[in-house]
Structure formats: structure tokens, C-alpha cells
Design a protein around this motif. Sequence first.
Motif, PDB file in Angstrom:
ATOM      1  N   GLY A   1      44.857  13.865  98.800  1.00 57.44           N
ATOM      2  CA  GLY A   1      44.762  13.398 100.163  1.00 57.44           C
ATOM      3  C   GLY A   1      46.011  12.929 100.913  1.00 57.44           C
ATOM      4  N   VAL A   2      47.075  13.340 100.157  1.00 56.52           N
ATOM      5  CA  VAL A   2      48.553  13.368 101.047  1.00 56.52           C
ATOM      6  C   VAL A   2      48.539  14.425 101.594  1.00 56.52           C
ATOM      7  CG1 VAL A   2      49.749  14.049  99.046  1.00 56.52           C
ATOM      8  CG2 VAL A   2      50.898  12.455 100.549  1.00 56.52           C
ATOM      9  N   SER A   3      49.253  14.099 102.934  1.00 51.72           N
ATOM     10  CA  SER A   3      49.527  15.395 103.740  1.00 51.72           C
ATOM     11  C   SER A   3      50.874  15.436 104.391  1.00 51.72           C
ATOM     12  CB  SER A   3      48.385  15.334 104.844  1.00 51.72           C
ATOM     13  OG  SER A   3      47.109  15.536 104.442  1.00 51.72           O
ATOM     14  N   GLU A   4      51.077  16.665 104.499  1.00 58.62           N
ATOM     15  CA  GLU A   4      52.314  16.820 105.453  1.00 58.62           C
ATOM     16  C   GLU A   4      52.307  16.077 106.562  1.00 58.62           C
ATOM     17  OE1 GLU A   4      55.406  20.588 106.508  1.00 58.62           O
ATOM     18  OE2 GLU A   4      53.413  20.985 105.600  1.00 58.62           O
ATOM     19  N   GLY A   5      53.114  15.374 107.172  1.00 58.26           N
ATOM     20  CA  GLY A   5      53.096  14.666 108.294  1.00 58.26           C
ATOM     21  C   GLY A   5      52.876  13.163 108.115  1.00 58.26           C
ATOM     22  N   ASP A   6      52.366  12.976 107.094  1.00 60.28           N
ATOM     23  CA  ASP A   6      52.049  11.560 106.560  1.00 60.28           C
ATOM     24  C   ASP A   6      53.416  10.718 106.891  1.00 60.28           C
ATOM     25  OD1 ASP A   6      49.584  12.071 106.051  1.00 60.28           O
ATOM     26  OD2 ASP A   6      49.749  11.500 103.979  1.00 60.28           O
ATOM     27  N   ALA A   7      53.233   9.597 107.284  1.00 55.08           N
ATOM     28  CA  ALA A   7      54.727   8.850 107.468  1.00 55.08           C
ATOM     29  C   ALA A   7      55.232   8.223 106.449  1.00 55.08           C
ATOM     30  CB  ALA A   7      54.327   7.490 108.359  1.00 55.08           C
ATOM     31  N   VAL A   8      54.522   7.738 105.299  1.00 57.07           N
ATOM     32  CA  VAL A   8      54.792   7.265 104.050  1.00 57.07           C
ATOM     33  C   VAL A   8      53.922   7.324 103.087  1.00 57.07           C
ATOM     34  CG1 VAL A   8      54.348   4.840 104.669  1.00 57.07           C
ATOM     35  CG2 VAL A   8      56.187   5.407 103.240  1.00 57.07           C
ATOM     36  N   ALA A   9      54.212   7.193 101.683  1.00 57.74           N
ATOM     37  CA  ALA A   9      53.293   7.160 100.485  1.00 57.74           C
ATOM     38  C   ALA A   9      53.605   5.755  99.972  1.00 57.74           C
ATOM     39  CB  ALA A   9      53.458   8.291  99.805  1.00 57.74           C
ATOM     40  N   LEU A  10      52.651   5.108  99.566  1.00 57.15           N
ATOM     41  CA  LEU A  10      52.613   3.813  98.638  1.00 57.15           C
ATOM     42  C   LEU A  10      51.938   3.917  97.395  1.00 57.15           C
ATOM     43  CD1 LEU A  10      51.465   1.350 101.631  1.00 57.15           C
ATOM     44  CD2 LEU A  10      53.572   2.315 101.308  1.00 57.15           C
ATOM     45  N   PHE A  11      52.632   3.741  96.659  1.00 61.56           N
ATOM     46  CA  PHE A  11      52.158   3.706  95.084  1.00 61.56           C
ATOM     47  C   PHE A  11      51.756   2.159  94.555  1.00 61.56           C
ATOM     48  CE2 PHE A  11      54.743   7.872  94.077  1.00 61.56           C
ATOM     49  CZ  PHE A  11      53.931   8.645  95.039  1.00 61.56           C
ATOM     50  N   VAL A  12      50.718   2.070  94.387  1.00 60.36           N
ATOM     51  CA  VAL A  12      50.217   0.752  93.862  1.00 60.36           C
ATOM     52  C   VAL A  12      49.818   0.499  92.531  1.00 60.36           C
ATOM     53  CG1 VAL A  12      48.639  -1.154  94.524  1.00 60.36           C
ATOM     54  CG2 VAL A  12      49.754   0.163  96.293  1.00 60.36           C
ATOM     55  N   GLY A  13      49.880  -0.204  91.743  1.00 65.70           N
ATOM     56  CA  GLY A  13      49.476  -0.262  90.190  1.00 65.70           C
ATOM     57  C   GLY A  13      49.863   0.532  89.361  1.00 65.70           C
TER      58      GLY A  13
ATOM     59  N   GLY B   1      57.512  16.339 102.504  1.00 67.30           N
ATOM     60  CA  GLY B   1      58.527  15.767 103.345  1.00 67.30           C
ATOM     61  C   GLY B   1      58.008  14.309 103.653  1.00 67.30           C
ATOM     62  N   VAL B   2      57.034  13.784 102.574  1.00 66.52           N
ATOM     63  CA  VAL B   2      56.708  12.320 102.773  1.00 66.52           C
ATOM     64  C   VAL B   2      57.251  11.646 101.574  1.00 66.52           C
ATOM     65  CG1 VAL B   2      54.610  10.928 102.405  1.00 66.52           C
ATOM     66  CG2 VAL B   2      54.357  13.240 103.153  1.00 66.52           C
ATOM     67  N   PRO B   3      58.253  10.675 102.081  1.00 65.97           N
ATOM     68  CA  PRO B   3      58.791   9.634 101.412  1.00 65.97           C
ATOM     69  C   PRO B   3      57.855   8.346 100.582  1.00 65.97           C
ATOM     70  CG  PRO B   3      59.125   8.909 103.671  1.00 65.97           C
ATOM     71  CD  PRO B   3      58.330  10.363 103.597  1.00 65.97           C
ATOM     72  N   VAL B   4      58.374   8.200  99.562  1.00 63.76           N
ATOM     73  CA  VAL B   4      57.695   6.866  99.160  1.00 63.76           C
ATOM     74  C   VAL B   4      58.330   5.558  99.521  1.00 63.76           C
ATOM     75  CG1 VAL B   4      57.095   5.806  96.819  1.00 63.76           C
ATOM     76  CG2 VAL B   4      56.894   8.181  96.928  1.00 63.76           C
ATOM     77  N   GLY B   5      57.656   4.868  99.974  1.00 70.94           N
ATOM     78  CA  GLY B   5      58.087   3.494 100.508  1.00 70.94           C
ATOM     79  C   GLY B   5      58.078   2.296  99.808  1.00 70.94           C
ATOM     80  N   LEU B   6      56.897   2.340  99.103  1.00 72.46           N
ATOM     81  CA  LEU B   6      56.545   1.104  98.200  1.00 72.46           C
ATOM     82  C   LEU B   6      56.005   1.481  96.705  1.00 72.46           C
ATOM     83  CD1 LEU B   6      55.948  -1.915  97.842  1.00 72.46           C
ATOM     84  CD2 LEU B   6      53.598  -1.412  98.759  1.00 72.46           C
ATOM     85  N   VAL B   7      56.490   0.916  95.615  1.00 81.18           N
ATOM     86  CA  VAL B   7      55.900   1.008  94.354  1.00 81.18           C
ATOM     87  C   VAL B   7      55.819  -0.366  93.842  1.00 81.18           C
ATOM     88  CG1 VAL B   7      56.393   1.692  92.061  1.00 81.18           C
ATOM     89  CG2 VAL B   7      57.233   3.284  93.724  1.00 81.18           C
ATOM     90  N   THR B   8      54.402  -0.584  93.451  1.00 80.33           N
ATOM     91  CA  THR B   8      54.334  -1.843  92.664  1.00 80.33           C
ATOM     92  C   THR B   8      53.692  -1.703  91.198  1.00 80.33           C
ATOM     93  OG1 THR B   8      51.819  -2.343  93.047  1.00 80.33           O
ATOM     94  CG2 THR B   8      53.248  -2.603  95.025  1.00 80.33           C
ATOM     95  N   GLY B   9      53.852  -2.788  90.355  1.00 81.19           N
ATOM     96  CA  GLY B   9      53.617  -2.509  88.834  1.00 81.19           C
ATOM     97  C   GLY B   9      54.418  -3.464  88.017  1.00 81.19           C
ATOM     98  N   ASP B  10      54.460  -3.179  87.018  1.00 78.73           N
ATOM     99  CA  ASP B  10      55.582  -4.282  86.021  1.00 78.73           C
ATOM    100  C   ASP B  10      57.013  -4.207  86.487  1.00 78.73           C
ATOM    101  OD1 ASP B  10      56.361  -2.208  84.604  1.00 78.73           O
ATOM    102  OD2 ASP B  10      55.282  -2.445  82.924  1.00 78.73           O
ATOM    103  N   ASP B  11      57.624  -4.999  85.744  1.00 79.48           N
ATOM    104  CA  ASP B  11      59.161  -5.128  86.214  1.00 79.48           C
ATOM    105  C   ASP B  11      59.841  -3.705  85.870  1.00 79.48           C
ATOM    106  OD1 ASP B  11      58.484  -5.840  83.570  1.00 79.48           O
ATOM    107  OD2 ASP B  11      60.781  -6.791  83.297  1.00 79.48           O
ATOM    108  N   LEU B  12      59.325  -3.180  85.075  1.00 82.52           N
ATOM    109  CA  LEU B  12      60.061  -1.822  84.392  1.00 82.52           C
ATOM    110  C   LEU B  12      59.652  -0.563  85.259  1.00 82.52           C
ATOM    111  CD1 LEU B  12      59.526  -2.534  80.537  1.00 82.52           C
ATOM    112  CD2 LEU B  12      61.494  -3.030  81.982  1.00 82.52           C
ATOM    113  N   VAL B  13      58.568  -0.354  85.620  1.00 87.93           N
ATOM    114  CA  VAL B  13      58.469   0.603  86.533  1.00 87.93           C
ATOM    115  C   VAL B  13      58.975   0.451  87.760  1.00 87.93           C
ATOM    116  CG1 VAL B  13      56.097   0.105  87.735  1.00 87.93           C
ATOM    117  CG2 VAL B  13      56.650   2.498  87.333  1.00 87.93           C
TER     118      VAL B  13
END
Length: 281
Positions: free
Chosen positions: A90-102, A145-157
Motif C-alpha cells: 500500500g505504500v507508494s512512491e510520492g507518499d509524504a511519510v510512513a508511520l509505523f504503529v505497534g 523515497g518515502v521517509p518514516v516519520g513515526l514509530v510506536t511500540g515498546d521502549d526498546l523498538v
Amino acid sequence: MRVFVSIDMEGVAGVATLDQAVRGGTGYPRAQELMTAEADAAVRGAFDAGADEVVVNDSHGTMDNLLHAGLDPRAQVVTGSPKPLAMMQGVSEGDAVALFVGYHAAAGEQGVLAHSFSGTFRQIRVNGRPVGELEVNALYAASLGVPVGLVTGDDLVCAAASKTLPGVLTVPVKRAVGFHAATSVHPSVATERIRGAARDAVSGHARLECPPVEDTLHVEIDFTTPLACDYAMYVPEARRAGGQGLVREVGNATDLIRLISACLHLSAQATRETAAVAARR
């Protein structure tokens, strides 16, 4: 502005055990609700920041865990498996940003329910560096060319993300006590923080940079058993490395995900065989 969200379950606030993370467990329905709430928080945060389109990929296990009625109706959801790009479908070239949750820590590392794609993988290395789902998926996003702007999870990840991804925002919603234990914030606190961080990550996406992607990726996968490695060796051009290791080169991040997915499904046969024998006793 289009935003991509990849949502896993093991890193969600309030989730700490396999009973919760595996379908059929008594805690699984509640974990679905918690996962859905965090995905919804990220979606709403993205729209708060001006996103026109938000695509959410259900990235956990069978990839059909999200309760769609609990999500913002503006979101598009990629559900079911197998998917050609697994957690990054579902991620595509041109997306502004990717968010990784959980998200969660990699196999071989400390962390709540830490693993890398499959319980049959002991460790994955790319160009000599140990990687987990966080790093592999971020590498694929960077190849578009899509940066990751957010990661959520436990303190170690979250700590791993801060070391790997320049400028990334993190939301640690729990502190790892052990593989099967965590000290977690309340779900309402987690969703409030995730929504705010998602808004900030999307608003500030222009400041983010993608890590470089090397032209050739030397992939090493160590399996938990020799039998799991035996099955994975059906992958063309794979080479054996000792009793439980596989080595192969790929030319891009797409083929990296496909290699990992192929090894995951092939090596799963070893688990099924072993479980069948154990059930006879």
C-alpha cells in the motif's frame, strides 16, 4: 498529501502475551480493539495535519485483525494475506511519510514479543547489520523515497528507531519487562500521544530524510532449526551457511521483502511437521 500507516500488534499498549497476539487466544479480541484504536489515532493525526489520503496496512499475522468499523471512515485499509509486499503493501512512491504503529524489537533482541517476521528466524542480517521488521520496512520505504516519520511500540523498538532513522518521532507506549511482560500506559493515553505524534510527523515530513539504500543487499538468515533452513533452501540461488543459515544477494528492497516472505512460508512447514509429531505423544 498521501500518508501510509503500517500497523502491527505486538507493540500496542496493553499487549504483552502470545495469548493476546495470536488468533484464538482469550485475549485476542481485546488486542484487536487496542490495535484498532491505535491505528485510528494515527489516521486521525494524519488527517489533522492536512493529509488528503491515508492508507492503513494491517501488518500483523494473518493481516486481517483490524476492526474496520472502529476506524476513521476516511481511511483506506489493506487487509488479508499473503500480500506481495507484506507489511508494506500500500505504500507508494510520492507518499509524504510512513508511520509505523505497534512495532516491536527484532529477533535476538530484548523486547516485548520480539521477533523478526517469523518465529522460525533467529536473526536476519543485511550487509552485515542485524535487522528486524522496523529496519527492513524502513529500507523499502526509503527505496521509494518515502521517509518514516513515526514509530510506536515498546521502549526498546523506539530506541532502535531513534538510532536508525534520522528525525523520526517515537511514542513508547510501554516499557519492556520481559518477552511476555510490559509496563504499559493506559490505552487512552497511548492513543492521545499517537494522534499528536502522527500529526507532528505528517506536518514536519519535509524535514525528514531517507537513509541510503545500497545497490546490492547481502542477506543472511539464521533459522531456529536445521529443518526450517532445509525448507528455505528451495529459494533459487540461496546458499547454505552452516547448519541453520541461508545466504543470498538481492538487488533491491522489493526483492529483500520477497526473499524474507518466501523463507517465512517455506520454513513454516518445519514448524507444522514438528507440531504434528509432538501431537502424537
